[in-house]
Design an enzyme around this catalytic site. Structure first.
Site, PDB file in Angstrom:
ATOM      1  N   ASN A  41       3.693  29.004   0.160  1.00 61.66           N
ATOM      2  CA  ASN A  41       4.864  28.221  -0.259  1.00 61.66           C
ATOM      3  C   ASN A  41       5.384  27.353   0.889  1.00 61.66           C
ATOM      4  OD1 ASN A  41       4.917  29.470  -2.827  1.00 61.66           O
ATOM      5  ND2 ASN A  41       6.037  31.211  -1.981  1.00 61.66           N
ATOM      6  N   HIS A  81      12.097  26.199  -5.279  1.00 64.43           N
ATOM      7  CA  HIS A  81      10.880  25.388  -5.110  1.00 64.43           C
ATOM      8  C   HIS A  81      11.158  23.887  -5.151  1.00 64.43           C
ATOM      9  CE1 HIS A  81       8.258  28.900  -5.240  1.00 64.43           C
ATOM     10  NE2 HIS A  81       9.151  29.372  -6.093  1.00 64.43           N
ATOM     11  N   HIS A 138      13.006  33.658 -12.433  1.00 66.34           N
ATOM     12  CA  HIS A 138      12.539  34.615 -11.424  1.00 66.34           C
ATOM     13  C   HIS A 138      13.159  36.006 -11.639  1.00 66.34           C
ATOM     14  CE1 HIS A 138      12.249  36.223  -7.236  1.00 66.34           C
ATOM     15  NE2 HIS A 138      11.122  35.530  -7.237  1.00 66.34           N
ATOM     16  N   GLU A 155      15.897  27.927 -13.193  1.00 63.12           N
ATOM     17  CA  GLU A 155      15.288  27.434 -11.963  1.00 63.12           C
ATOM     18  C   GLU A 155      15.236  25.909 -12.069  1.00 63.12           C
ATOM     19  OE1 GLU A 155      11.611  29.400 -10.832  1.00 63.12           O
ATOM     20  OE2 GLU A 155      12.306  31.284 -11.676  1.00 63.12           O
ATOM     21  N   ASP A 172      18.741  27.668  -9.528  1.00 60.47           N
ATOM     22  CA  ASP A 172      17.977  28.235  -8.418  1.00 60.47           C
ATOM     23  C   ASP A 172      16.898  27.204  -8.081  1.00 60.47           C
ATOM     24  OD1 ASP A 172      15.907  29.447  -6.973  1.00 60.47           O
ATOM     25  OD2 ASP A 172      16.184  31.411  -7.920  1.00 60.47           O
ATOM     26  N   LYS A 186      10.511  28.867   1.777  1.00 58.44           N
ATOM     27  CA  LYS A 186       9.424  28.124   1.125  1.00 58.44           C
ATOM     28  C   LYS A 186       9.256  26.807   1.873  1.00 58.44           C
ATOM     29  CE  LYS A 186       9.757  31.184  -2.642  1.00 58.44           C
ATOM     30  NZ  LYS A 186      10.686  31.769  -3.600  1.00 58.44           N
ATOM     31  N   SER A 227       8.724  28.615 -10.689  1.00 58.48           N
ATOM     32  CA  SER A 227       7.904  29.103  -9.590  1.00 58.48           C
ATOM     33  C   SER A 227       6.467  29.404  -9.994  1.00 58.48           C
ATOM     34  CB  SER A 227       8.537  30.348  -8.972  1.00 58.48           C
ATOM     35  OG  SER A 227       8.696  31.353  -9.948  1.00 58.48           O
TER      36      SER A 227
END
Ligand SMILES: *Cc1c(COP(=O)(O)O)cnc(C)c1O
Length: 394
Positions: free
Chosen positions: A49, A209, A135, A177, A206, A241, A181
């Site tokens: 990541n 990424h 997640h 998210e 969130d 990440k 992910s």
């Protein structure tokens, strides 16, 4: 007779092994740039990541060493009991400024940040509506909070709307998210924002990424969608990440941050992040903000992989992020393909249930600004080779 707990655990493991679901820790003996060494084999790494190649950047390592020399390593106490140092304070200001928020609060990990936020915000009688692909830390946070958890089909804003309208009288939080992910696709952030505004629901994103990868100066997918603090009052992102270090933060208004300091148990009851990590994170963020070239290289690499793979008939999901899954269906097939790639010199682990839904096992290919085009072309050639044996891939 009372059943034995450890025996039960061992039986569950045997069952997992039978279903090709056993997880395994692989010891990495050495890492050097884009390569890592496992079982004495040097492999090109397509699973990291570290999207911008910053985890071992000389400036980041130097910041860590310098801070350790000045402050020592351990923060020696929780933030509220003397562990909060100048380095943490400066980093929180930098994170708030970067993401266009009033304040930010550091957590030791993203998992803890999500448990802390959901636990502080939600309780019995509240409702928490989440994307089905969110997640594990978000799901666990909602479960622990005592709120009623509702999961809508992936990116289905109408599904989320129905769930919220069925409980129109309850305080509600919607969590998604920003960049998913395991699938690499993005949430419909503007639609989610419209829904939350119309239904008087609080929105949390969130962006684990998205931070460093998308948006002006790498400020993330929320910033790229031009959603400010009023639109997305709770922004969470991780620092392990694209930022390449570790830890996480939550950014938002003063009322949110003050509330978390009083109520987020995973903030209160834990030792503050080691001070040199805060210094390393600060240095990494300076690099991200100051150099659009790294992000440009990453996106050029993503495009190279997608174009090359699609041209050669490898089926990919619609994703413009560094996460490019190759869907394989069964766990057995995902494991076999991952092993073929290992034998050919590539590290691309299989992702299996329960991390992803049953029947959706996959390779999770991730790209980095550090990869070269020959690296990417070699991976595509290896995938094409394996695909000849695994027709499900094309
Ligand atoms: C990785 C991740 C987390 C957890 O962050 P850690 O710092 O690794 O604990 C939380 N949310 C999402 C979406 C993630 O991908």
């Amino acid at each position: 007779m009372r059943p034995d707990l450890l025996e039960r655990l061992a039986r569950a493991n045997a069952e997992r092994a039978r279903q090709a679901l056993l997880r395994r820790v692989r010891n990495v003996e050495c890492i050097d740039g884009r390569h890592l060494v496992i079982d004495r084999r040097r492999l090109l790494d397509f699973a990291s990541n570290d999207y911008l190649g910053l985890a071992a950047h000389p400036a980041v390592c130097e910041a860590l060493k310098k801070s350790a020399a000045n402050w020592g390593v351990g923060a020696t106490a929780a933030h509220l009991l003397g562990g909060h140092r100048d380095e943490h304070e400066r980093l929180e200001h930098k994170l708030a400024e970067w993401t266009g928020r009033e304040r930010a609060l550091l957590f030791s990990t993203g998992y803890m940040a999500n448990l802390g936020v959901l636990g502080a915000l939600l309780g019995d009688g509240d409702i928490c509506v989440q994307d089905r692909f969110n997640h594990a830390s978000l799901i666990d946070g909602a479960r622990l909070s005592g709120a009623e958890l509702k999961r809508y089909p992936h990116n289905d804003v109408e599904g989320a709307t129905r769930q919220l309208r069925a409980r129109a009288d309850k305080p509600a939080l919607l969590v998604s998210e920003g960049v998913f992910s395991m699938d690499g696709d993005r949430a419909p952030l503007r639609e989610l924002n419209d829904l939350c505004r119309d239904e008087a629901v609080t929105l949390m994103i969130d962006d684990a990424h998205g931070i460093g990868v998308f948006g002006k100066r790498g400020a993330g997918s929320v910033s790229e969608s031009k959603l400010n603090q009023r639109d997305v009052p709770i922004l969470m992102a991780t620092l392990g990440k694209a930022v390449g270090v570790g830890g996480a933060f939550v950014a938002g208004g003063a009322a949110l941050i003050d509330g978390l300091i009083q109520n987020a148990r995973s903030y209160i009851y834990t030792t503050a992040m080691p001070t040199p990590l805060a210094a390393a994170i600060s240095s990494s963020i300076e690099l991200i903000r100051g150099d659009d070239g790294m992000r440009a290289r990453l996106h050029a690499n993503i495009a190279r992989f997608r174009e090359g793979a699609l041209e050669r008939g490898i089926h990919l999901l619609p994703s413009d992020s560094p996460i490019q899954p190759v869907m394989l269906g069964t766990s057995e097939r995902a494991l076999a393909v991952s092993q073929h790639l290992f034998d050919a010199g590539f590290h691309v682990p299989a992702i299996r249930p329960p991390t992803v839904p049953a029947g959706r096992a996959r390779l999770r290919v991730t790209l980095s600004a550090a990869h070269t085009w020959p690296d990417i072309d070699r991976l595509i050639a290896a995938l094409v080779n394996v695909a000849a044996r695994e027709p499900a891939m094309v």
